[in-house]
Design an enzyme around this catalytic site. Structure first.
Site, short mmCIF file in Angstrom:
data_model
loop_
_atom_site.label_atom_id
_atom_site.label_comp_id
_atom_site.label_asym_id
_atom_site.label_seq_id
_atom_site.Cartn_x
_atom_site.Cartn_y
_atom_site.Cartn_z
N ASP A 1 -8.65 -6.43 -4.78
CA ASP A 1 -7.89 -5.56 -4.14
C ASP A 1 -9.24 -4.57 -4.92
O ASP A 1 -8.95 -4.63 -6.29
CB ASP A 1 -6.95 -5.32 -4.27
CG ASP A 1 -6.03 -4.13 -3.11
OD1 ASP A 1 -7.16 -2.89 -3.68
OD2 ASP A 1 -6.11 -3.86 -3.53
N SER B 1 0.50 -1.09 0.28
CA SER B 1 -0.02 0.24 -0.18
C SER B 1 0.90 0.93 0.06
O SER B 1 1.70 1.79 -0.93
CB SER B 1 -0.67 -0.31 1.19
OG SER B 1 -1.92 0.86 1.07
N HIS C 1 -7.98 -5.88 -0.41
CA HIS C 1 -6.30 -4.82 -0.35
C HIS C 1 -5.77 -5.78 0.42
O HIS C 1 -4.52 -5.80 0.43
CB HIS C 1 -6.80 -3.75 -0.51
CG HIS C 1 -5.94 -2.51 0.23
ND1 HIS C 1 -4.63 -2.66 -1.16
CD2 HIS C 1 -5.36 -1.48 1.32
CE1 HIS C 1 -3.56 -1.61 -0.60
NE2 HIS C 1 -4.08 -1.56 0.71
#
Length: 393
Positions: free
Chosen positions: A342, A176, A372
């Protein structure tokens, strides 16, 4: 630049509110240090023209640094993470390590072999300089904290590496927001990165991602307790934790998949509550409320805003001839990993990164119902690829 005391940061670095009451969610001087260590990296000039006269970074380590310093691994945390990647909840660390299954003896990043470093990012609230830290006048930076980009954060991490005597990382890995920094390391300092693993991330923040982030920023800034970002000295308030709670609910819905939320909760009412007719909640509403409250106990809204804006700054191609040209600078051995469910950092974003990285194989696409957060949860699928990359290094 040198590592400072491991016991406590210098007086005045982090703010305690009047009467000794502290805003919840931020680590402050006088709190248990836990596993934290600290490096003062001095003044920092920022990409967009801002300046910080003194920057302190909190970090944690695991394993032993080899005599030739060749076995160092940098683990980059995501938006609301921190340096406590592995280990139990303890004094100074209210939550267990956020990636505990990945770090330790015999684990994916084996600390019998590798020396692992994790910093708390610039702009954070767990020991590194951020909006809650004291400015030169002794007051919290608050609204005066300058705009920080992902490139600024990596520049500060490079100063930490210098202070630790680490010329090059065997691996820089993160998911991320952490994946953004991993990419930035490999592009801006290719000679210092032997392998890079961006997980569940993108080469730039897309319009869709910016839109989701905008709603989160608006939720915090519309909280009356925000006070324009200068709430740290308000003795009778807890800061805009309600607004940050809404922001977290928005974010958490993007971190998980529709399949998981429908399967796990569906339209089931929360135990003992009746949502029909008002006054009660569905179970999924209770779930989001829980995560909002949980974050308020360990994070600072000012840092949430500063770090979200840093995410919005992310574009590896800015000033480098575009994304493809920028990724073409990378010399590190790559592992690109995405999650099939995701809906924030789409699998296509991992495909785009891998296609532009020299010599990169097809990206690993993890199968998960968790969305995610799959890169944090699917240990059985993710760990072998990390271990394999390190074996190649």
């Amino acid at each position: 630049m040198s590592p400072s005391s491991r016991r406590s940061p210098a007086p005045g670095t982090l703010r305690v509110l009047p009467g000794g009451r502290a805003h919840p969610g931020l680590w402050r001087e006088g709190d248990p240090v836990g596993r934290r260590q600290f490096v003062d990296v001095g003044p920092v000039d920022l990409e967009t023209g801002g300046h910080l006269p003194a920057v302190r970074v909190a970090y944690e380590t695991w394993g032993t640094l080899a005599a030739d310093r060749s076995n160092a691994v940098l683990v980059e945390h995501a938006l609301t993470g921190d340096s406590h990647v592995a280990g139990p909840a303890q004094a100074g660390h209210p939550s267990p390590g956020w990636w505990d299954w990945a770090i330790g003896p015999g684990r994916a990043i084996d600390t019998d072999r590798w020396f692992v470093v994790a910093t708390n990012v610039l702009g954070g609230c767990q020991g590194s300089t951020g909006p809650s830290s004291a400015a030169p006048d002794g007051r919290p930076w608050g609204s005066r904290f300058p705009y920080v980009t992902v490139r600024d954060q990596v520049a500060v991490e490079a100063a930490v590496a210098d202070a630790l005597g680490i010329d090059a990382w065997a691996l820089v890995i993160g998911g991320s927001m952490g994946g953004m920094r991993a990419l930035e390391w490999a592009i801006s300092r290719p000679e210092r990165v032997r392998a890079v693993a961006p997980l569940a991330t993108a080469a730039l923040s897309t319009g869709d991602q910016i839109a989701w982030a905008h709603a989160q920023l608006a939720a915090i800034r519309s909280d009356p307790a925000w006070h324009g970002g200068d709430y740290y000295d308000v003795a009778d308030g807890r800061g805009p934790v309600a607004g940050m709670g809404v922001a977290r609910q928005i974010a958490h819905a993007t971190y998980r998949s529709a399949v998981e939320l429908d399967t796990r909760f569906g339209r089931r009412a929360q135990d003992g509550e009746q949502p029909l007719g008002g006054g009660g909640r569905f179970a999924v509403q209770s779930y989001l409320d829980h995560h909002a409250g949980k974050l308020a106990r360990r994070f600072d809204p000012g840092s949430y805003v500063a770090l979200t804006e840093a995410i919005l700054s992310h574009d590896v191609g800015r000033g480098r001839g575009g994304v493809t040209a920028a990724l073409g600078r990378v010399t590190a051995r790559p592992l690109v990993l995405g999650v099939d469910s995701d809906r924030l950092y789409l699998p296509e974003h991992s495909v785009e990164i891998a296609a532009a990285l020299p010599g990169a194989p097809e990206p690993v696409i993890v199968s998960s119902d968790h969305g995610h957060d799959g890169f944090l949860i699917e240990a059985d699928q993710v760990a072998p690829h990390i271990r394999g990359l390190l074996d190649e290094v």
